[in-house]
Design a protein around this motif. Sequence first.
Motif, PDB file in Angstrom:
ATOM      1  N   PHE A  43       0.795  -1.220   0.000  1.00  0.00           N
ATOM      2  CA  PHE A  43       0.000   0.000   0.000  1.00  0.00           C
ATOM      3  C   PHE A  43       0.832   1.277   0.000  1.00  0.00           C
ATOM      4  N   ALA A  44       2.144   1.173   0.185  1.00  0.00           N
ATOM      5  CA  ALA A  44       2.984   2.371   0.112  1.00  0.00           C
ATOM      6  C   ALA A  44       3.112   2.819  -1.343  1.00  0.00           C
ATOM      7  N   GLN A  45       3.128   4.135  -1.570  1.00  0.00           N
ATOM      8  CA  GLN A  45       3.220   4.732  -2.911  1.00  0.00           C
ATOM      9  C   GLN A  45       2.179   4.137  -3.871  1.00  0.00           C
ATOM     10  N   PRO A  46       0.912   4.200  -3.513  1.00  0.00           N
ATOM     11  CA  PRO A  46      -0.131   3.540  -4.327  1.00  0.00           C
ATOM     12  C   PRO A  46      -0.318   4.162  -5.701  1.00  0.00           C
ATOM     13  N   SER A  47      -0.015   5.470  -5.841  1.00  0.00           N
ATOM     14  CA  SER A  47      -0.208   6.098  -7.153  1.00  0.00           C
ATOM     15  C   SER A  47       0.753   5.547  -8.193  1.00  0.00           C
ATOM     16  N   GLU A  48       1.909   5.027  -7.746  1.00  0.00           N
ATOM     17  CA  GLU A  48       2.853   4.420  -8.678  1.00  0.00           C
ATOM     18  C   GLU A  48       2.494   2.965  -8.973  1.00  0.00           C
ATOM     19  N   LYS A  49       1.941   2.278  -7.989  1.00  0.00           N
ATOM     20  CA  LYS A  49       1.627   0.853  -8.164  1.00  0.00           C
ATOM     21  C   LYS A  49       0.238   0.647  -8.758  1.00  0.00           C
ATOM     22  N   ASP A  61      -1.128  10.558  -3.840  1.00  0.00           N
ATOM     23  CA  ASP A  61       0.065  10.840  -4.625  1.00  0.00           C
ATOM     24  C   ASP A  61       0.938  11.859  -3.899  1.00  0.00           C
ATOM     25  N   ARG A  62       0.284  12.840  -3.302  1.00  0.00           N
ATOM     26  CA  ARG A  62       1.032  13.862  -2.554  1.00  0.00           C
ATOM     27  C   ARG A  62       1.576  13.310  -1.236  1.00  0.00           C
ATOM     28  N   PHE A  63       0.853  12.341  -0.650  1.00  0.00           N
ATOM     29  CA  PHE A  63       1.295  11.710   0.594  1.00  0.00           C
ATOM     30  C   PHE A  63       1.386  10.204   0.347  1.00  0.00           C
ATOM     31  N   PRO A  64       2.499   9.735  -0.228  1.00  0.00           N
ATOM     32  CA  PRO A  64       2.582   8.341  -0.711  1.00  0.00           C
ATOM     33  C   PRO A  64       2.520   7.282   0.387  1.00  0.00           C
ATOM     34  N   TYR A  65       2.732   7.675   1.647  1.00  0.00           N
ATOM     35  CA  TYR A  65       2.696   6.679   2.722  1.00  0.00           C
ATOM     36  C   TYR A  65       1.457   6.833   3.604  1.00  0.00           C
ATOM     37  N   ALA A  66       0.499   7.640   3.136  1.00  0.00           N
ATOM     38  CA  ALA A  66      -0.718   7.853   3.927  1.00  0.00           C
ATOM     39  C   ALA A  66      -1.595   6.605   3.973  1.00  0.00           C
ATOM     40  N   PRO A  68      -0.928   3.169   3.832  1.00  0.00           N
ATOM     41  CA  PRO A  68      -0.603   2.154   4.842  1.00  0.00           C
ATOM     42  C   PRO A  68      -0.805   2.666   6.267  1.00  0.00           C
ATOM     43  N   CYS A  69      -0.566   3.966   6.487  1.00  0.00           N
ATOM     44  CA  CYS A  69      -0.783   4.512   7.828  1.00  0.00           C
ATOM     45  C   CYS A  69      -2.264   4.471   8.195  1.00  0.00           C
ATOM     46  N   LEU A  70      -3.129   4.777   7.236  1.00  0.00           N
ATOM     47  CA  LEU A  70      -4.563   4.702   7.495  1.00  0.00           C
ATOM     48  C   LEU A  70      -5.005   3.263   7.767  1.00  0.00           C
ATOM     49  N   CYS A  71      -4.423   2.321   7.027  1.00  0.00           N
ATOM     50  CA  CYS A  71      -4.757   0.907   7.242  1.00  0.00           C
ATOM     51  C   CYS A  71      -4.354   0.462   8.653  1.00  0.00           C
ATOM     52  N   ILE A  72      -3.179   0.894   9.077  1.00  0.00           N
ATOM     53  CA  ILE A  72      -2.709   0.528  10.414  1.00  0.00           C
ATOM     54  C   ILE A  72      -3.614   1.138  11.478  1.00  0.00           C
ATOM     55  N   SER A  73      -4.027   2.391  11.262  1.00  0.00           N
ATOM     56  CA  SER A  73      -4.939   3.037  12.209  1.00  0.00           C
ATOM     57  C   SER A  73      -6.283   2.312  12.255  1.00  0.00           C
ATOM     58  N   ALA A  74      -6.748   1.838  11.090  1.00  0.00           N
ATOM     59  CA  ALA A  74      -8.015   1.109  11.044  1.00  0.00           C
ATOM     60  C   ALA A  74      -7.912  -0.210  11.815  1.00  0.00           C
ATOM     61  N   VAL A  75      -6.767  -0.891  11.674  1.00  0.00           N
ATOM     62  CA  VAL A  75      -6.565  -2.136  12.421  1.00  0.00           C
ATOM     63  C   VAL A  75      -6.562  -1.856  13.921  1.00  0.00           C
TER      64      VAL A  75
END
Length: 363
Positions: A43-49, A61-66, A68-75
Motif C-alpha cells: 500500500f505504500a506509494q499507491p499512485s505508482e503501483k 500521490d502527494r502523501f505516498p505513505y498515507a 498504509p498509515c490509514l490501514c494501520i490506524s483502522a486495524v
Amino acid sequence: MLGSVRAYASEICRPEHQALGLSMVGTMWGVGLIIGPAIGGYFAQPSEKYPSLFPSGSIFDRFPYALPCLCISAVSFLGLLLSMWLPESIHSSKCISNRTRKIDINGNNISEDKTSRALSESEQNRRPIWKNWGMIAAVSVYCIWGLHDMGYSEIFSLWAVSPNNLGGLGFTTSDVGNVLAVSGAALLVFQLFAFAPLANRFGAINIIRVGTVLTVPLFAVYPVMARLHGVSLWATLISAAVIKNLLSICIVTGSFILINNSVPIYQRGLANGISMSSMSLFKAIAPATAGILFSWSQERITASFLPGMWMVVFILDIFVVITLILTFEPILPKSLLKPFREAIDDPPKQTEKLERSSSFTFN
C-alpha cells in the motif's frame, strides 16, 4: 500492550491451558508480523503501483505513505472495538471463611480455620514484587536469552549476505527473506499445535533446558555452511533456521510461563510489564554489539584460533550456556513449574479475593 495481552491470556486459562494460551499469543503475533509488512509493502506509494485507482495529483500521490498509515490506524481501531466486548479477566468476590466446628470432651466449641495455613503462606509471600526472587530469576532467563536471540537475528542477515571469501553465503536480500519466511511459517504451525502438549508433558523448565542444550551444537553447523552449494546449502540452511526458531520460541514461551507462575494473578500485568521493559534494554544493546562482533570476526578470518564465524558462534554459545545455568536451583526455584498459590484474600481488601472470570475460562 503485549505485556497486558500475555497477562490476560494466562489469567483466563486454567493452569493446564497456560502453555496453549501463551503459545496462541505468540502465534497471533507471528501472523501480525506477516500481515504488517505486507500492508506497508503493497500500500505504500499507491499512485505508482495502482495508477488507475490512485491517479496522479490525488491526496495519496502527494502523501505516498498515507494509505498504509490509514490501514494501520483502522486495524488499531478494530482492536479497540473488540476490546470493548472483552470481560475483565479477574474480578473481586466476597471471601467466605471455611470454618468447621468441633466439640472437645468437655463440650466446649472449638473453631478451626481450614484456611489458616494458606493464609500464613500467602502473608509470607505478600512482599514487594522486586523482592520476589522467582520473578527476578524468570525475567533474567528471558532477558539473557533475548540478548542472545537478538544478536543471532542481527548476525544471521549480515552473515548470509556477506561474500564467500569472508565466510558468508553471498545471498541476496530476497534469499534471506525466503529463508525467514519458511522458518516463520514453520514457527506458526509449531506454536499452534505442538508447543502446548510438549510444555504440559515436560514442564516449562525442562523445555528451556532442552532448547538451550540443543542450540549449542546447532550453532556449530553455521560456519560449515559456507562450504556448501546449491540444494545442499539451501536444505541445510532452512533446516537449521527452522530448528533454531523452534528452540527459541520454546525458550521464550517457557519463560513467559515461569514469569506468570512467579506472581499471584493480580501482579501478572506488572510482572509482564517489567519483563518487557527489561527486554527492551537488552534489545537496545544486542544489535549494536552483534554488529561490532560480526565486523571483528570478519577481520580475523585467517586467525588460527576460532577464525571468522567460529568466534561469533563461540560468543553466542556463551549466552546460551548462561541461560541454561540460570534454570537450575538455587537460581530458578522449581516452584515456578506450578502457578503461584493464590492468596485467600486480595491484599488491598481483606474481605475480597480475586477470581478468574468464569465466562472466559477454558473448562
